[in-house]
Design a protein around this motif. Structure first.
Motif, PDB file in Angstrom:
ATOM      1  N   GLY A 100       2.355  -5.300   6.930  1.00  0.00           N
ATOM      2  CA  GLY A 100       2.428  -3.862   7.133  1.00  0.00           C
ATOM      3  C   GLY A 100       1.601  -3.460   8.336  1.00  0.00           C
ATOM      4  O   GLY A 100       0.812  -4.253   8.850  1.00  0.00           O
ATOM      5  N   HIS A 101       1.796  -2.234   8.771  1.00  0.00           N
ATOM      6  CA  HIS A 101       1.024  -1.698   9.897  1.00  0.00           C
ATOM      7  C   HIS A 101      -0.151  -0.914   9.329  1.00  0.00           C
ATOM      8  O   HIS A 101       0.054   0.003   8.539  1.00  0.00           O
ATOM      9  CB  HIS A 101       1.902  -0.818  10.793  1.00  0.00           C
ATOM     10  N   ASN A 102      -1.362  -1.299   9.700  1.00  0.00           N
ATOM     11  CA  ASN A 102      -2.578  -0.768   9.076  1.00  0.00           C
ATOM     12  C   ASN A 102      -2.490  -1.023   7.576  1.00  0.00           C
ATOM     13  O   ASN A 102      -2.741  -0.149   6.747  1.00  0.00           O
ATOM     14  CB  ASN A 102      -2.769   0.718   9.392  1.00  0.00           C
ATOM     15  N   VAL A 103      -2.123  -2.235   7.241  1.00  0.00           N
ATOM     16  CA  VAL A 103      -1.752  -2.617   5.881  1.00  0.00           C
ATOM     17  C   VAL A 103      -2.906  -2.522   4.887  1.00  0.00           C
ATOM     18  O   VAL A 103      -2.676  -2.400   3.690  1.00  0.00           O
ATOM     19  CB  VAL A 103      -1.086  -4.017   5.869  1.00  0.00           C
ATOM     20  N   HIS A 104      -4.149  -2.533   5.356  1.00  0.00           N
ATOM     21  CA  HIS A 104      -5.277  -2.379   4.416  1.00  0.00           C
ATOM     22  C   HIS A 104      -5.133  -1.078   3.623  1.00  0.00           C
ATOM     23  O   HIS A 104      -5.428  -1.034   2.438  1.00  0.00           O
ATOM     24  CB  HIS A 104      -6.622  -2.381   5.151  1.00  0.00           C
ATOM     25  N   PHE A 105      -4.698  -0.003   4.280  1.00  0.00           N
ATOM     26  CA  PHE A 105      -4.491   1.280   3.617  1.00  0.00           C
ATOM     27  C   PHE A 105      -3.514   1.123   2.458  1.00  0.00           C
ATOM     28  O   PHE A 105      -3.791   1.516   1.324  1.00  0.00           O
ATOM     29  CB  PHE A 105      -3.983   2.319   4.625  1.00  0.00           C
ATOM     30  N   ASP A 106      -2.356   0.544   2.741  1.00  0.00           N
ATOM     31  CA  ASP A 106      -1.317   0.361   1.728  1.00  0.00           C
ATOM     32  C   ASP A 106      -1.794  -0.567   0.611  1.00  0.00           C
ATOM     33  O   ASP A 106      -1.624  -0.257  -0.574  1.00  0.00           O
ATOM     34  CB  ASP A 106      -0.046  -0.203   2.365  1.00  0.00           C
ATOM     35  N   VAL A 107      -2.377  -1.700   0.993  1.00  0.00           N
ATOM     36  CA  VAL A 107      -2.820  -2.681   0.007  1.00  0.00           C
ATOM     37  C   VAL A 107      -3.893  -2.078  -0.909  1.00  0.00           C
ATOM     38  O   VAL A 107      -3.864  -2.294  -2.122  1.00  0.00           O
ATOM     39  CB  VAL A 107      -3.321  -3.972   0.704  1.00  0.00           C
ATOM     40  N   ASN A 108      -4.814  -1.305  -0.360  1.00  0.00           N
ATOM     41  CA  ASN A 108      -5.852  -0.695  -1.196  1.00  0.00           C
ATOM     42  C   ASN A 108      -5.248   0.267  -2.213  1.00  0.00           C
ATOM     43  O   ASN A 108      -5.607   0.246  -3.395  1.00  0.00           O
ATOM     44  CB  ASN A 108      -6.893   0.015  -0.341  1.00  0.00           C
ATOM     45  N   PHE A 109      -4.330   1.129  -1.781  1.00  0.00           N
ATOM     46  CA  PHE A 109      -3.664   2.048  -2.713  1.00  0.00           C
ATOM     47  C   PHE A 109      -2.881   1.263  -3.768  1.00  0.00           C
ATOM     48  O   PHE A 109      -2.940   1.582  -4.965  1.00  0.00           O
ATOM     49  CB  PHE A 109      -2.709   2.986  -1.961  1.00  0.00           C
ATOM     50  N   LEU A 110      -2.138   0.260  -3.331  1.00  0.00           N
ATOM     51  CA  LEU A 110      -1.336  -0.525  -4.263  1.00  0.00           C
ATOM     52  C   LEU A 110      -2.221  -1.285  -5.251  1.00  0.00           C
ATOM     53  O   LEU A 110      -1.951  -1.306  -6.458  1.00  0.00           O
ATOM     54  CB  LEU A 110      -0.419  -1.479  -3.494  1.00  0.00           C
TER      55      LEU A 110
END
Length: 185
Positions: A100-110
């Motif tokens: 993902g792009h700036n995937v840390h954001f997505d991974v943290n929410f998920l």
């Protein structure tokens, strides 16, 4: 929230992976909600499956978020509950490397939502196309996904919806992978 089982950020170019993207009603996991989650399963650099759904929010969607994403209260009112979506999403991604792009954001929410609502741990490793783009394209004025996509001539119409952002991200990733002179060390 401590994410002690969170996967590791990889600096790699896998051929088998799942691209993920979410749309939220804010920036703080644990306070804000996921409104939409999408994923593209890729095998041997070709898309072989897709997952995408809105999620019913617990409160009205702010006008700023509607203006940004196009997601309205009317669209989300009959969407499935977060618990059902997280279970299905978890099954879809399996143990794939996530991209993902700036995937840390997505991974943290998920990660937080999978744990909170389902007692599941998201320990998948992940690759951040933002990190790859910063290394491969240092001359760009910024490394937002839309900027990287425009550099590669990728159509960005429909961005800020999760599935379209997955498609854009995958196209950026494939271009970064093809043209990369990035050293992985």
């Amino acid at each position: 929230m401590e994410r002690k089982f969170k996967g590791h950020s990889l600096f790699a170019f896998p051929s088998d992976y799942t691209v993920v993207d979410i749309e939220t009603n804010g920036l703080v996991s644990g306070v804000c909600e996921i409104l939409e989650v999408s994923a593209l399963k890729v095998r041997n650099d070709s898309i072989v499956g897709a997952f995408s759904t809105l999620i019913k929010p617990s409160k009205p969607i702010d006008q700023f978020i509607t203006n940004l994403t196009g997601i309205t209260d009317e669209m989300a009112k009959n969407a499935p509950d977060i618990r059902l979506v997280m279970t299905a999403f978890y099954g879809f991604i399996g143990k794939d490397i996530l991209i993902g792009h700036n995937v840390h954001f997505d991974v943290n929410f998920l990660y937080d939502n999978l744990w909170l609502h389902n007692g599941l741990v998201l320990d998948n490793n992940f690759v951040d196309t933002l990190r790859l783009a910063r290394r491969a394209l240092p001359f760009l004025t910024n490394h937002k996904q839309i900027t990287v996509a425009e550099y590669y001539g990728i159509n960005t119409a429909g961005s800020h919806r999760a599935l379209r952002d997955c498609e854009i991200c995958n196209a950026c990733y494939q271009n970064l992978k093809k043209g990369s002179v990035v050293t992985l060390s």
